[in-house]
Design a protein around this motif. Structure first.
Motif, PDB file in Angstrom:
ATOM      1  N   GLY A 102       7.918 -19.084 -40.998  1.00  0.00           N
ATOM      2  CA  GLY A 102       8.372 -20.031 -39.994  1.00  0.00           C
ATOM      3  C   GLY A 102       7.213 -20.345 -39.056  1.00  0.00           C
ATOM      4  O   GLY A 102       6.423 -19.458 -38.727  1.00  0.00           O
ATOM      5  N   ALA A 103       7.090 -21.594 -38.651  1.00  0.00           N
ATOM      6  CA  ALA A 103       6.034 -21.983 -37.715  1.00  0.00           C
ATOM      7  C   ALA A 103       6.566 -23.077 -36.804  1.00  0.00           C
ATOM      8  O   ALA A 103       7.213 -24.019 -37.258  1.00  0.00           O
ATOM      9  CB  ALA A 103       4.804 -22.474 -38.471  1.00  0.00           C
ATOM     10  N   GLU A 104       6.318 -22.909 -35.509  1.00  0.00           N
ATOM     11  CA  GLU A 104       6.721 -23.909 -34.517  1.00  0.00           C
ATOM     12  C   GLU A 104       5.627 -24.022 -33.472  1.00  0.00           C
ATOM     13  O   GLU A 104       4.856 -23.085 -33.255  1.00  0.00           O
ATOM     14  CB  GLU A 104       8.036 -23.509 -33.837  1.00  0.00           C
ATOM     15  N   VAL A 105       5.583 -25.170 -32.804  1.00  0.00           N
ATOM     16  CA  VAL A 105       4.589 -25.412 -31.757  1.00  0.00           C
ATOM     17  C   VAL A 105       5.302 -25.463 -30.415  1.00  0.00           C
ATOM     18  O   VAL A 105       6.359 -26.071 -30.272  1.00  0.00           O
ATOM     19  CB  VAL A 105       3.839 -26.736 -32.008  1.00  0.00           C
ATOM     20  N   ALA A 110       3.999 -25.910 -26.266  1.00  0.00           N
ATOM     21  CA  ALA A 110       2.949 -26.085 -25.264  1.00  0.00           C
ATOM     22  C   ALA A 110       1.556 -26.082 -25.891  1.00  0.00           C
ATOM     23  O   ALA A 110       0.613 -25.560 -25.336  1.00  0.00           O
ATOM     24  CB  ALA A 110       3.054 -25.013 -24.174  1.00  0.00           C
ATOM     25  N   GLY A 111       1.436 -26.641 -27.085  1.00  0.00           N
ATOM     26  CA  GLY A 111       0.141 -26.724 -27.729  1.00  0.00           C
ATOM     27  C   GLY A 111      -0.275 -25.471 -28.486  1.00  0.00           C
ATOM     28  O   GLY A 111      -1.349 -25.434 -29.070  1.00  0.00           O
ATOM     29  N   PHE A 112       0.558 -24.454 -28.491  1.00  0.00           N
ATOM     30  CA  PHE A 112       0.266 -23.207 -29.194  1.00  0.00           C
ATOM     31  C   PHE A 112       1.133 -23.127 -30.447  1.00  0.00           C
ATOM     32  O   PHE A 112       2.309 -23.479 -30.428  1.00  0.00           O
ATOM     33  CB  PHE A 112       0.550 -21.990 -28.310  1.00  0.00           C
ATOM     34  N   LEU A 113       0.549 -22.641 -31.520  1.00  0.00           N
ATOM     35  CA  LEU A 113       1.264 -22.468 -32.769  1.00  0.00           C
ATOM     36  C   LEU A 113       1.816 -21.049 -32.832  1.00  0.00           C
ATOM     37  O   LEU A 113       1.079 -20.076 -32.681  1.00  0.00           O
ATOM     38  CB  LEU A 113       0.330 -22.712 -33.962  1.00  0.00           C
ATOM     39  N   PHE A 114       3.110 -20.929 -33.050  1.00  0.00           N
ATOM     40  CA  PHE A 114       3.766 -19.638 -33.180  1.00  0.00           C
ATOM     41  C   PHE A 114       4.208 -19.477 -34.629  1.00  0.00           C
ATOM     42  O   PHE A 114       4.863 -20.355 -35.178  1.00  0.00           O
ATOM     43  CB  PHE A 114       4.993 -19.547 -32.257  1.00  0.00           C
ATOM     44  N   VAL A 115       3.844 -18.359 -35.227  1.00  0.00           N
ATOM     45  CA  VAL A 115       4.186 -18.077 -36.618  1.00  0.00           C
ATOM     46  C   VAL A 115       5.215 -16.960 -36.642  1.00  0.00           C
ATOM     47  O   VAL A 115       5.067 -15.946 -35.970  1.00  0.00           O
ATOM     48  CB  VAL A 115       2.921 -17.656 -37.407  1.00  0.00           C
ATOM     49  N   ASN A 116       6.267 -17.151 -37.414  1.00  0.00           N
ATOM     50  CA  ASN A 116       7.338 -16.174 -37.523  1.00  0.00           C
ATOM     51  C   ASN A 116       7.355 -15.651 -38.957  1.00  0.00           C
ATOM     52  O   ASN A 116       7.627 -16.389 -39.897  1.00  0.00           O
ATOM     53  CB  ASN A 116       8.675 -16.827 -37.177  1.00  0.00           C
ATOM     54  N   ARG A 137      15.365 -15.285 -38.873  1.00  0.00           N
ATOM     55  CA  ARG A 137      14.597 -16.056 -37.880  1.00  0.00           C
ATOM     56  C   ARG A 137      15.505 -16.683 -36.848  1.00  0.00           C
ATOM     57  O   ARG A 137      16.590 -17.165 -37.151  1.00  0.00           O
ATOM     58  CB  ARG A 137      13.806 -17.167 -38.579  1.00  0.00           C
ATOM     59  N   ARG A 138      15.016 -16.675 -35.612  1.00  0.00           N
ATOM     60  CA  ARG A 138      15.706 -17.375 -34.524  1.00  0.00           C
ATOM     61  C   ARG A 138      14.826 -18.524 -34.069  1.00  0.00           C
ATOM     62  O   ARG A 138      13.616 -18.517 -34.284  1.00  0.00           O
ATOM     63  CB  ARG A 138      15.947 -16.427 -33.355  1.00  0.00           C
ATOM     64  N   ALA A 139      15.398 -19.475 -33.409  1.00  0.00           N
ATOM     65  CA  ALA A 139      14.632 -20.620 -32.906  1.00  0.00           C
ATOM     66  C   ALA A 139      13.583 -20.132 -31.902  1.00  0.00           C
ATOM     67  O   ALA A 139      13.817 -19.182 -31.148  1.00  0.00           O
ATOM     68  CB  ALA A 139      15.559 -21.625 -32.244  1.00  0.00           C
TER      69      ALA A 139
END
Length: 97
Positions: free
Chosen positions: A5-8, A10-16, A23-25
Motif C-alpha cells: 500500500g502507498a499513499e501521499v 503533505a508531499g511525503f510518500l507513506f508505504v504500508n 491495511r487501514r487508510a
C-alpha cells in the motif's frame, strides 16, 4: 513481487507493508493517538522547498563510513558476543574495559 500500500500525505510518500486485508487508510492512521501528525498541518509541509543544497567530495571509502555508522546502532553487548560485527574490516571490535 508482493503488493504494497502507498499513499501521499503533505508531499511525503507513506508505504504500508501490511497484508491488504489488515491495511487501514493513511489519514486514519495519522490521526490515531495523542500526537496526531495532522496537528502539523499549520506548517504546510506540502509547500516545503529546498532552501540550500551543499555537495562536497570526501576522499574516503563510503562503505567503511557506512559500516562505522551501522556499528554505532548495534548494542554493545552484541558487539561483545560477535567480535566481527558485520564481518567487515574489524570496525566493531569491542573496546577494552
Amino acid at each position: 513481487l508482493h503488493a504494497i500500500g502507498a499513499e501521499v500525505y503533505a508531499g511525503f510518500l507513506f508505504v504500508n507493508l501490511a497484508e491488504p486485508e489488515a491495511r487501514r487508510a493513511l489519514l486514519e492512521q495519522l490521526r490515531d493517538g495523542i500526537e496526531s501528525i495532522t496537528n502539523f498541518e499549520r506548517y504546510r509541509l506540502d509547500e516545503l522547498r529546498v532552501g540550500v543544497r551543499i555537495v562536497y567530495e570526501v576522499a574516503a571509502n563510503w562503505k567503511n563510513r557506512l559500516i562505522a555508522r551501522l556499528n554505532l546502532l548495534v548494542p554493545a553487548r552484541s558487539r561483545r558476543v560477535t567480535p566481527g560485527g558485520f564481518g567487515m574490516s574489524g570496525l566493531s571490535r569491542p573496546r577494552p574495559r
